[in-house]
Design a protein around this motif. Structure first.
Motif, PDB file in Angstrom:
ATOM      1  N   GLN A  16       2.314  -6.081   3.612  1.00  0.00           N
ATOM      2  CA  GLN A  16       3.257  -6.545   2.599  1.00  0.00           C
ATOM      3  C   GLN A  16       2.659  -6.438   1.199  1.00  0.00           C
ATOM      4  OE1 GLN A  16       3.480 -10.423   4.428  1.00  0.00           O
ATOM      5  NE2 GLN A  16       5.621 -10.101   5.035  1.00  0.00           N
ATOM      6  N   VAL A  17       1.346  -6.537   1.124  1.00  0.00           N
ATOM      7  CA  VAL A  17       0.636  -6.497  -0.153  1.00  0.00           C
ATOM      8  C   VAL A  17      -0.594  -5.618   0.003  1.00  0.00           C
ATOM      9  CG1 VAL A  17      -0.594  -7.839  -1.912  1.00  0.00           C
ATOM     10  CG2 VAL A  17       1.369  -8.855  -0.705  1.00  0.00           C
ATOM     11  N   VAL A  18      -0.826  -4.718  -0.942  1.00  0.00           N
ATOM     12  CA  VAL A  18      -2.085  -3.973  -0.977  1.00  0.00           C
ATOM     13  C   VAL A  18      -2.704  -4.157  -2.359  1.00  0.00           C
ATOM     14  CG1 VAL A  18      -1.396  -2.286   0.755  1.00  0.00           C
ATOM     15  CG2 VAL A  18      -1.001  -1.786  -1.657  1.00  0.00           C
ATOM     16  N   SER A  19      -4.035  -4.221  -2.384  1.00  0.00           N
ATOM     17  CA  SER A  19      -4.722  -4.495  -3.641  1.00  0.00           C
ATOM     18  C   SER A  19      -6.113  -3.891  -3.597  1.00  0.00           C
ATOM     19  CB  SER A  19      -4.824  -6.015  -3.857  1.00  0.00           C
ATOM     20  OG  SER A  19      -5.666  -6.585  -2.866  1.00  0.00           O
ATOM     21  N   LEU A  48       5.472  -2.461   3.032  1.00  0.00           N
ATOM     22  CA  LEU A  48       5.733  -1.251   2.262  1.00  0.00           C
ATOM     23  C   LEU A  48       6.572  -0.255   3.057  1.00  0.00           C
ATOM     24  CD1 LEU A  48       2.156  -0.831   0.774  1.00  0.00           C
ATOM     25  CD2 LEU A  48       4.216  -1.455  -0.508  1.00  0.00           C
ATOM     26  N   ALA A  49       6.253  -0.101   4.345  1.00  0.00           N
ATOM     27  CA  ALA A  49       6.983   0.857   5.170  1.00  0.00           C
ATOM     28  C   ALA A  49       8.442   0.454   5.363  1.00  0.00           C
ATOM     29  CB  ALA A  49       6.296   1.019   6.524  1.00  0.00           C
ATOM     30  N   SER A  50       8.743  -0.833   5.187  1.00  0.00           N
ATOM     31  CA  SER A  50      10.123  -1.293   5.345  1.00  0.00           C
ATOM     32  C   SER A  50      10.962  -1.012   4.106  1.00  0.00           C
ATOM     33  CB  SER A  50      10.139  -2.800   5.637  1.00  0.00           C
ATOM     34  OG  SER A  50       9.880  -3.547   4.462  1.00  0.00           O
ATOM     35  N   GLY A  51      10.320  -0.530   3.036  1.00  0.00           N
ATOM     36  CA  GLY A  51      11.035  -0.280   1.789  1.00  0.00           C
ATOM     37  C   GLY A  51      10.875  -1.386   0.780  1.00  0.00           C
ATOM     38  N   GLU A  52      10.001  -2.341   1.066  1.00  0.00           N
ATOM     39  CA  GLU A  52       9.760  -3.445   0.140  1.00  0.00           C
ATOM     40  C   GLU A  52       8.270  -3.455  -0.211  1.00  0.00           C
ATOM     41  OE1 GLU A  52      11.816  -7.125   1.268  1.00  0.00           O
ATOM     42  OE2 GLU A  52      12.755  -6.000   2.900  1.00  0.00           O
ATOM     43  N   GLY A  53       7.645  -4.616  -0.192  1.00  0.00           N
ATOM     44  CA  GLY A  53       6.209  -4.708  -0.390  1.00  0.00           C
ATOM     45  C   GLY A  53       5.785  -4.835  -1.847  1.00  0.00           C
ATOM     46  N   ILE A  54       4.509  -5.123  -2.024  1.00  0.00           N
ATOM     47  CA  ILE A  54       3.926  -5.350  -3.346  1.00  0.00           C
ATOM     48  C   ILE A  54       2.682  -4.483  -3.493  1.00  0.00           C
ATOM     49  CG2 ILE A  54       2.844  -7.051  -4.884  1.00  0.00           C
ATOM     50  CD1 ILE A  54       4.471  -9.203  -3.402  1.00  0.00           C
ATOM     51  N   LEU A  55       2.607  -3.741  -4.584  1.00  0.00           N
ATOM     52  CA  LEU A  55       1.437  -2.939  -4.912  1.00  0.00           C
ATOM     53  C   LEU A  55       0.709  -3.605  -6.077  1.00  0.00           C
ATOM     54  CD1 LEU A  55       3.102   0.610  -4.977  1.00  0.00           C
ATOM     55  CD2 LEU A  55       1.943  -0.483  -3.044  1.00  0.00           C
ATOM     56  N   CYS A  56      -0.517  -4.040  -5.852  1.00  0.00           N
ATOM     57  CA  CYS A  56      -1.346  -4.565  -6.931  1.00  0.00           C
ATOM     58  C   CYS A  56      -2.210  -3.400  -7.407  1.00  0.00           C
ATOM     59  CB  CYS A  56      -2.204  -5.718  -6.445  1.00  0.00           C
ATOM     60  SG  CYS A  56      -1.255  -7.104  -5.774  1.00  0.00           S
TER      61      CYS A  56
END
Length: 299
Positions: free
Chosen positions: A100-103, A18-26
């Motif tokens: 990379q992923v938070v849920s 997420l901090a890199s400007g990408e990532g996945i939010l569940c």
């Protein structure tokens, strides 16, 4: 050049986080298939994944969640003697940005983290309220906030072990449901549920949003993420009984851990007390030798 394209992350930031400007939010609320989704995403190659059930022993994580809850949820503003400083982008990066992923409980902060990480892809699972709510009530409101269990783990076991997961849950759960206790959370559940999903849909650009039905399996998820469909069945692991077993096992483990800590801390005192008692009973080594010598003529 695209003015909103993410910059290359610094070397100390995980690629794809997420901090890199990408990532996945569940951002489906807990009990919306979050464990199934993160299991599936791990199969797709995502290695830095945050799920609340896996963070129990990470006290830094829970301390951050308490701060975030105080800042994000108005019900806690001015509720205690502590000031409520804002939770900044840097705070979110330190809390969740390296994943990379938070849920799971990340869903409680859905509106806030969707605004903080606008380029992240968002996976949204919305179960019908009438099937979601009984599961949420049983696995979270009942399992975590039974009066005896809540008192034991928040007031006794947390200070002994330093594990603050149970102390953080009221801030997250009640705060997100605009409540101060279980009764108010239940009363507000439907309205907050509807508001949560409506707000996420309003904030997240359509191209970044996947409305996902777990029963649809791999295809829509892999298409959304640009991944090949694995040659394995989609993992369905978020059964209510599995979660309840995890909570009960965790409570048992923490109870045993706290008892062991208490025993270790008290062992010097217990040693002195036992030594004093033995001395009073003349059961020391010298006393035993004296008794043996006194009985030698009769042997």
């Amino acid at each position: 050049m695209d003015s909103v394209a993410p910059l290359p992350p610094p070397p100390n930031i995980i690629q794809g986080s997420l901090a890199s400007g990408e990532g996945i939010l569940c951002l489906g609320l807990p009990r919306s298939g979050t464990l199934s989704i993160v299991t599936a995403l791990r199969h797709l190659g995502y290695t830095h994944v945050h799920h609340g059930a896996e963070q129990v022993f990470n006290s830094t994580n829970w301390a951050a969640s308490i701060r975030a809850s105080r800042a994000c949820f108005p019900v806690w503003h001015g509720a205690d003697k502590y000031e409520t400083p804002p939770f900044t982008k840097a705070d979110w990066d330190a809390f969740l940005g390296h994943y990379q992923v938070v849920s799971d409980f990340a869903g409680f902060y859905g509106e806030h983290i969707a605004r903080v990480y606008p380029r992240a892809k968002v996976i949204l699972v919305q179960r019908p309220f009438d099937s979601w709510y009984p599961s949420f009530d049983a696995a979270i409101l009942q399992a975590l906030f039974q009066p005896i269990r809540a008192f034991l783990f928040q007031r006794i076991i947390a200070p002994i072990t330093g594990i603050t997961a149970f102390a953080a849950h009221p801030y997250m759960v009640f705060g997100s449901f605009k409540a101060r206790n279980v009764r108010e959370a239940r009363n507000n559940a439907r309205a907050v549920y509807e508001e949560h999903y409506a707000t996420v849909r309003k904030i997240v650009p359509p191209e970044n949003l996947l409305e996902f039905n777990i029963e649809d399996g791999w295809a829509p998820l892999c298409t959304f993420l640009g991944k090949e469909v694995p040659d394995i069945p989609f993992p369905y692991v978020n059964d209510r009984n599995v979660i309840l077993d995890m909570v009960n096992t965790l409570c048992f483990s923490l109870t045993i851990k706290s008892l062991w800590i208490v025993i270790k801390r008290l062992s010097p005192v217990l040693g002195v007390m036992v030594g004093y008692w033995l001395a009073r009973q003349d059961m020391t080594a010298l006393g035993m030798i004296r008794r043996i010598k006194d009985n030698l003529p009769y042997l």
